[in-house]
Design a protein around this motif. Structure first.
Motif, short mmCIF file in Angstrom:
data_model
loop_
_atom_site.label_atom_id
_atom_site.label_comp_id
_atom_site.label_asym_id
_atom_site.label_seq_id
_atom_site.Cartn_x
_atom_site.Cartn_y
_atom_site.Cartn_z
N PRO A 36 0.82 -1.22 0.00
CA PRO A 36 0.00 0.00 0.00
C PRO A 36 0.85 1.26 0.00
N LEU A 37 0.25 2.33 -0.54
CA LEU A 37 0.85 3.66 -0.43
C LEU A 37 0.30 4.28 0.85
N THR A 38 1.17 4.51 1.82
CA THR A 38 0.69 4.86 3.16
C THR A 38 0.71 6.36 3.46
N SER A 39 1.13 7.18 2.49
CA SER A 39 1.22 8.61 2.76
C SER A 39 1.17 9.39 1.45
N ARG A 40 1.06 10.71 1.58
CA ARG A 40 1.06 11.56 0.39
C ARG A 40 2.38 11.44 -0.37
N SER A 41 3.49 11.37 0.35
CA SER A 41 4.78 11.25 -0.33
C SER A 41 4.87 9.97 -1.13
N ALA A 42 4.27 8.88 -0.62
CA ALA A 42 4.27 7.62 -1.36
C ALA A 42 3.42 7.75 -2.62
N VAL A 43 2.30 8.45 -2.52
CA VAL A 43 1.46 8.68 -3.69
C VAL A 43 2.21 9.54 -4.71
N GLU A 44 2.95 10.55 -4.24
CA GLU A 44 3.71 11.39 -5.14
C GLU A 44 4.74 10.58 -5.91
N GLY A 45 5.41 9.66 -5.22
CA GLY A 45 6.38 8.80 -5.89
C GLY A 45 5.74 7.92 -6.95
N TRP A 46 4.53 7.42 -6.64
CA TRP A 46 3.78 6.60 -7.61
C TRP A 46 3.42 7.42 -8.85
N LEU A 47 3.00 8.65 -8.64
CA LEU A 47 2.63 9.52 -9.75
C LEU A 47 3.84 9.87 -10.62
N GLU A 48 4.98 10.09 -10.00
CA GLU A 48 6.17 10.49 -10.74
C GLU A 48 6.67 9.41 -11.68
N ALA A 49 6.29 8.15 -11.41
CA ALA A 49 6.72 7.06 -12.30
C ALA A 49 6.09 7.17 -13.68
N GLY A 50 4.95 7.88 -13.77
CA GLY A 50 4.34 8.15 -15.07
C GLY A 50 3.50 7.03 -15.64
N THR A 51 3.22 5.99 -14.89
CA THR A 51 2.41 4.87 -15.40
C THR A 51 1.08 4.75 -14.67
N SER A 52 0.75 5.71 -13.81
CA SER A 52 -0.43 5.60 -12.95
C SER A 52 -1.73 5.61 -13.75
N ARG A 53 -2.67 4.71 -13.38
CA ARG A 53 -3.97 4.63 -14.04
C ARG A 53 -5.12 4.74 -13.04
N LEU A 54 -5.00 4.08 -11.89
CA LEU A 54 -6.08 4.09 -10.90
C LEU A 54 -5.50 4.07 -9.50
N LEU A 55 -5.99 4.97 -8.67
CA LEU A 55 -5.67 4.97 -7.26
C LEU A 55 -6.95 4.72 -6.47
N VAL A 56 -6.94 3.67 -5.65
CA VAL A 56 -8.04 3.44 -4.72
C VAL A 56 -7.61 4.04 -3.38
N LEU A 57 -8.28 5.06 -2.96
CA LEU A 57 -7.88 5.84 -1.79
C LEU A 57 -8.78 5.54 -0.60
N ASP A 58 -8.18 5.10 0.49
CA ASP A 58 -8.89 4.89 1.74
C ASP A 58 -9.22 6.25 2.34
N GLY A 59 -10.53 6.56 2.44
CA GLY A 59 -10.93 7.85 2.98
C GLY A 59 -10.52 8.03 4.42
N GLY A 60 -10.18 6.95 5.10
CA GLY A 60 -9.76 7.03 6.50
C GLY A 60 -8.26 6.96 6.68
N ILE A 61 -7.50 7.18 5.62
CA ILE A 61 -6.04 7.15 5.74
C ILE A 61 -5.60 8.22 6.74
N PRO A 62 -4.76 7.88 7.73
CA PRO A 62 -4.45 8.83 8.80
C PRO A 62 -3.30 9.78 8.46
#
Length: 541
Positions: A36-62
């Motif tokens: 899992p991507l556990t933080s905003r910085s992890a999501v940013e790293g996923w986006l920077e890879a340039g292959t992102s298609r779908l993010l399922v986001l837990d609305g309760g992520i702390p």
């Protein structure tokens, strides 16, 4: 290479469950991140890879990395959604809190491809829910998007369901408990009707639309559609469903009426947009009704096509053609019924379809019955032909509550006789009939609906208000022309409503396009496509 599908959460158990749902939906395991991507910085790293298609986001992520969930706050989830602004991936936000749903929907609206999904619905429906959502947000290869919206009206609540058609089950989406708008609509359209007066000369008390019928329909229909469809589904999700269907024409609507006290509400006038190009759902989508009642004789079929070359019994009930004593009208229980000037226009078109081999036509001309024997002649011809379609063209009368009475030639020159439709619908020859078409004024009253449906006839088509004699044949022509092409009653109904509307100079010239009501019992009511060569038999459920 970073996986194009990812899940943002700090809860490993939640991650494992959602990952399994995505695999079952058809997401390739190698395309889905195994952690899992556990933080905003992890999501940013996923986006920077340039292959992102779908993010399922837990609305309760702390926000706090020491916690697994934070259902009381949406700060971290909103922070991630803010980062996604201007980015390309689709986003599916899953939340277990109604308050969080409202908070997270606002930033989702500004994203091109984003939806908020209640966690309980995801866990309940899993891949059956994810497939249409991913088809809408990511790739049509995942399945069919939602295209069926069903509103089930019960005595104390309204349930709204979503579906894709075929064998996939409908998904219960929401429950509406505030029925104030619905009750108000019923009061407007189900008031007491004056039965006294003369129908002779076109005066038909109690069944004409109000003088401001179009304005009233727009107002009432707009409220009903907003409360029972858009608000119940969620405006953002409804817009996505509508866009995926390329507009209202790609959607199908059904109203299941479990409580017949709501029958008279004008669901057919449901309004999506208050503009001239798309005012009524009825004109842009096949809208039918289903009334769930105890069936007395037989269950309606699960699939009900009208087969090519269907047998049609055209019942011609003309006034004033009594042998050796023609006149312009006849009496029935204190009412005078005029001769119908265009009844044979309707018949001639049916004869043309018969000559082309599109239908097998039999005509029951009740003017040929012996004095007082019109009902017996009708019964005999129904029992003899056992028609796929019973088409009645003539007068009918009802006070709006009781079953309609078909007005037939009587025993004397100035006398008509009645045949109650509830009794006609029990004739043995109608056991295999698939459609009863009532080309008659006020033939589809609440009582009529109950009796036709309870006797297992799959489809019934009639009119809410008086039928204008010169317009009825045009509606029938459009209906049967389309029926012979697609063999689908709902699609033929939609086409006829659309055609009669388009032929008007102004839409308020005549209510012929909004007055018809279609009742459909079969499970295949929302079928979108019918081949030119349809099955020669109708399958029974």
């Amino acid at each position: 290479m970073t996986a194009p599908f990812a899940i943002a959460t700090a809860d490993n158990a939640w991650f494992t469950a959602v990952r399994g749902y995505l695999h079952a939906t058809g997401v390739c395991p190698t395309d889905l991140a195994d952690k899992p991507l556990t933080s905003r910085s992890a999501v940013e790293g996923w986006l920077e890879a340039g292959t992102s298609r779908l993010l399922v986001l837990d609305g309760g992520i702390p926000v706090d990395p020491q916690r697994l969930r934070d259902d009381g706050s949406t700060i971290a989830a909103r922070d991630i959604l803010e980062k996604l602004q201007g980015q390309s991936p689709a986003v599916l936000v899953v939340t277990s809190s109604p308050a969080a749903t409202l908070e997270l929907e606002r930033p989702c609206i500004t994203l091109e491809k984003a939806l908020v999904l209640p966690d309980r619905r995801l866990r309940m429906n899993r891949e059956n829910l994810l497939r249409p959502l991913l088809a809408m947000l990511v790739d049509p290869a995942f399945g069919d998007p939602f295209r069926i919206i069903e509103t089930e009206v019960q005595s104390d609540k309204v349930k709204v369901w979503l579906g894709v058609g075929g064998a996939t089950p409908m998904l219960e989406w929401n429950t509406v408990s505030d029925l104030s708008e619905l009750n108000q609509a019923v009061r407007l359209y189900d008031g007491p009707e004056a039965i006294s007066g003369s129908i002779h000369g076109g005066e038909w008390p109690g069944v004409k639309p109000p003088k401001n019928w179009l304005e009233l329909l727009r107002t009432v229909g707009g409220k009903l559609f907003k409360v029972l469809v858009v608000d119940a589904i969620g405006e953002h999700l409804f817009k996505k469903i509508e866009a995926a269907a390329s507009g209202l024409e790609g959607l199908s609507f059904r109203f299941v009426i479990n409580d017949t006290s709501f029958y008279s509400a004008p669901f057919e006038a449901s309004v999506r947009y208050m503009s001239e190009d798309a005012p009524f759902v009825l004109l842009h989508a096949p809208l039918v009704r289903q009334v769930l009642l105890n069936v007395h004789i037989r269950m309606p079929p699960a699939v009900s096509l009208i087969p090519p070359g269907a047998s049609v019994l055209f019942v011609r009930s003309q006034m004033g053609e009594f042998r050796d004593a023609p006149q312009a009208w006849m009496n029935f229980e204190g009412f005078s019924f005029d001769k119908l000037e265009n009844i044979d226009v309707e018949l001639e078109h049916m004869k043309a379809l018969g000559a082309m081999g599109r239908i097998r036509l039999t005509v029951a001309n009740l003017s040929e019955a012996a004095p007082g024997q019109a009902v017996q002649m009708l019964r005999d011809m129904i029992d003899e032909t056992k028609p796929d379609v019973l088409h009645y063209s003539g007068h009918a009368w009802s006070d709006g509550q009781r079953p309609a009475t078909l007005i037939l030639p009587g025993a004397a020159a100035n006398e008509a006789m009645g045949a109650r439709l509830d009794r006609v619908s029990r004739f043995e020859g109608l056991r295999s009939t698939k459609l009863v078409y009532l080309s008659a004024c006020r033939g589809i009253t609440r009582g009529t609906v109950q009796q036709v449906v309870m006797n297992g006839i799959p489809y019934a088509l009639g009119f809410r208000w008086s039928v204008e004699d010169e317009k009825a044949p045009k509606f029938a022509k459009a209906f049967y022309d389309q029926l012979c092409r697609e063999h689908s009653v709902p699609r033929a109904f939609q086409k006829a409503c659309r055609v009669t509307w388009e032929e008007l100079t102004n839409e308020d010239d005549s209510p012929i396009w909004i007055s018809p009501i279609l009742l459909a019992q079969p499970a295949d009511w929302a079928a979108k496509y019918r081949p030119e060569v349809a099955p020669t038999v109708v399958l029974s459920g």
